[in-house]
Design an enzyme around this catalytic site. Sequence first.
Site, mmCIF file in Angstrom:
data_model
loop_
_atom_site.group_PDB
_atom_site.id
_atom_site.type_symbol
_atom_site.label_atom_id
_atom_site.label_comp_id
_atom_site.label_asym_id
_atom_site.label_seq_id
_atom_site.Cartn_x
_atom_site.Cartn_y
_atom_site.Cartn_z
ATOM 1 N N LYS A 165 0.819 -1.244 0.066
ATOM 2 C CA LYS A 165 0.103 -0.170 -0.042
ATOM 3 C C LYS A 165 0.938 1.220 -0.063
ATOM 4 C CE LYS A 165 -1.892 -1.463 3.875
ATOM 5 N NZ LYS A 165 -1.194 -2.635 3.943
ATOM 6 N N ARG A 203 -9.709 0.467 8.575
ATOM 7 C CA ARG A 203 -9.225 -0.866 8.990
ATOM 8 C C ARG A 203 -10.241 -1.457 9.674
ATOM 9 N NH1 ARG A 203 -3.331 0.384 8.706
ATOM 10 N NH2 ARG A 203 -2.246 -1.397 9.020
ATOM 11 N N ARG A 249 11.482 -1.677 10.803
ATOM 12 C CA ARG A 249 10.350 -1.284 11.618
ATOM 13 C C ARG A 249 10.246 -2.460 12.917
ATOM 14 N NH1 ARG A 249 4.993 0.218 7.839
ATOM 15 N NH2 ARG A 249 4.174 -0.780 9.491
HETATM 16 P P1 AP5 Z 1 4.996 -1.556 1.640
HETATM 17 O O1 AP5 Z 1 4.502 -0.738 0.495
HETATM 18 O O2 AP5 Z 1 5.636 -0.966 2.826
HETATM 19 O O3 AP5 Z 1 3.561 -2.209 2.275
HETATM 20 P P2 AP5 Z 1 2.417 -1.956 3.018
HETATM 21 O O4 AP5 Z 1 1.113 -2.605 2.561
HETATM 22 O O5 AP5 Z 1 2.260 -0.419 3.132
HETATM 23 O O6 AP5 Z 1 2.766 -2.525 4.570
HETATM 24 P P3 AP5 Z 1 2.570 -1.639 5.766
HETATM 25 O O7 AP5 Z 1 3.434 -2.927 7.020
HETATM 26 O O8 AP5 Z 1 3.254 -0.679 5.901
HETATM 27 O O9 AP5 Z 1 1.133 -2.119 6.228
HETATM 28 P P4 AP5 Z 1 0.384 -1.985 7.458
HETATM 29 O O10 AP5 Z 1 -0.978 -1.915 7.170
HETATM 30 O O11 AP5 Z 1 0.649 -3.179 8.045
HETATM 31 O O12 AP5 Z 1 1.189 -0.918 8.261
HETATM 32 P P5 AP5 Z 1 0.743 0.676 8.584
HETATM 33 O O13 AP5 Z 1 2.099 1.544 8.576
HETATM 34 O O14 AP5 Z 1 -0.169 1.147 7.952
HETATM 35 O O15 AP5 Z 1 5.614 -2.900 0.981
HETATM 36 C C1 AP5 Z 1 6.110 -4.087 1.788
HETATM 37 C C2 AP5 Z 1 7.589 -4.682 1.175
HETATM 38 O O16 AP5 Z 1 7.317 -5.108 -0.074
HETATM 39 C C3 AP5 Z 1 8.429 -3.281 0.967
HETATM 40 O O17 AP5 Z 1 9.838 -3.985 1.131
HETATM 41 C C4 AP5 Z 1 8.336 -3.013 -0.613
HETATM 42 O O18 AP5 Z 1 9.547 -2.456 -1.128
HETATM 43 C C5 AP5 Z 1 8.060 -4.246 -1.313
HETATM 44 N N1 AP5 Z 1 6.957 -4.324 -2.268
HETATM 45 C C6 AP5 Z 1 5.899 -3.698 -2.252
HETATM 46 N N2 AP5 Z 1 5.089 -3.683 -3.572
HETATM 47 C C7 AP5 Z 1 6.047 -4.645 -4.127
HETATM 48 C C8 AP5 Z 1 6.048 -5.289 -5.576
HETATM 49 N N3 AP5 Z 1 4.958 -5.013 -6.179
HETATM 50 N N4 AP5 Z 1 6.996 -5.997 -5.826
HETATM 51 C C9 AP5 Z 1 8.036 -6.028 -5.355
HETATM 52 N N5 AP5 Z 1 8.523 -5.328 -3.923
HETATM 53 C C10 AP5 Z 1 7.342 -4.834 -3.416
HETATM 54 O O19 AP5 Z 1 0.262 0.678 10.011
HETATM 55 C C11 AP5 Z 1 1.262 0.208 11.018
HETATM 56 C C12 AP5 Z 1 0.609 0.267 12.582
HETATM 57 O O20 AP5 Z 1 -0.261 1.468 12.706
HETATM 58 C C13 AP5 Z 1 -0.598 -0.784 12.555
HETATM 59 O O21 AP5 Z 1 -0.172 -1.884 12.873
HETATM 60 C C14 AP5 Z 1 -1.693 -0.097 13.565
HETATM 61 O O22 AP5 Z 1 -1.153 -0.223 14.847
HETATM 62 C C15 AP5 Z 1 -1.518 1.496 13.132
HETATM 63 N N6 AP5 Z 1 -2.518 1.929 12.501
HETATM 64 C C16 AP5 Z 1 -2.426 2.557 11.052
HETATM 65 N N7 AP5 Z 1 -3.474 2.861 10.650
HETATM 66 C C17 AP5 Z 1 -4.338 2.377 11.622
HETATM 67 C C18 AP5 Z 1 -5.910 2.448 11.429
HETATM 68 N N8 AP5 Z 1 -6.308 2.978 10.322
HETATM 69 N N9 AP5 Z 1 -6.455 1.947 12.515
HETATM 70 C C19 AP5 Z 1 -5.973 1.504 13.546
HETATM 71 N N10 AP5 Z 1 -4.587 1.502 13.656
HETATM 72 C C20 AP5 Z 1 -3.662 1.820 12.695
#
Ligand code: AP5
Length: 212
Positions: free
Chosen positions: A13, A86, A154
């Site tokens: 994402k 979420r 992270r």
């Molecule tokens: P990446 O783009 O980093 O993946 P992502 O889907 O953004 O993963 P996140 O871990 O950031 O998602 P998340 O939803 O768990 O965490 P968030 O930060 O939102 O890609 C992953 C890897 O793959 C990278 O190394 C990239 O280079 C590679 N890659 C990607 N696409 C590729 C492709 N097509 N080909 C090759 N390689 C590729 O949230 C963190 C925390 O915040 C949550 O756990 C929660 O505690 C809190 N939080 C955030 N939002 C909320 C909410 N709305 N409600 C409640 N808690 C929340």
Amino acid sequence: MIIILFGPPGAGKGTVGTLLSKDLNIPLISTGDILRENVKKGTELGRRAESFMKSGALVPDKIIIRMIKEEILRLEGGFILDGVPRTINQTKILDTVVNNPYQVVYLDAEDDFLINRLSNRRICRDCGRIYHLINIPPKKEGVCDRCGGSLYQRDDDKEEVIRNRLTLFHLKTRPIFDYYQKKNILKTVDASLPLPEIINLIKKNKSDSHKR
Ligand code: AP5
């Protein structure tokens, strides 16, 4: 134009959102990035969110809703959302805040694939650029190509925390899929495709929806 990027942890994402934001010239709102920035700065919001994030739990809806409303109301044109909604509760409240039509893209992948992906993710401490040690490696180990900042892993990318995040995703976040599918605004994209292909599929969906 409003696009909601939704999918399990590690589906891409943040990576896809950053590329789309540049391509379409609209801002990206990432709840994870906003929360991490607040944790780093030690703000009240960051202090309240930190323990949830470390264990891979969801930050309570009340905190997220207040934070995201402020961001959305600040932006007049379109935007891309990454990381929200979420929960079904967040989904319904978001519908009361976002007045314009929007599209939802679901980035789909299996758990084992995602664990492998997240274990190899590294992020620039200074500019936030996302790398993957195998798929998208930096030119020099541990150093950001763009700004020279150091790369880090992270806290929530350790395997047992990733597993917690995936469990919560299936329990709390996946039901959103049915909500958007019923509204007929959901496009599912295979998250394992090469990035240019993913971007093209999302852009094609955007122009097709204008024709409908
Ligand atoms: P990446 O783009 O980093 O993946 P992502 O889907 O953004 O993963 P996140 O871990 O950031 O998602 P998340 O939803 O768990 O965490 P968030 O930060 O939102 O890609 C992953 C890897 O793959 C990278 O190394 C990239 O280079 C590679 N890659 C990607 N696409 C590729 C492709 N097509 N080909 C090759 N390689 C590729 O949230 C963190 C925390 O915040 C949550 O756990 C929660 O505690 C809190 N939080 C955030 N939002 C909320 C909410 N709305 N409600 C409640 N808690 C929340």
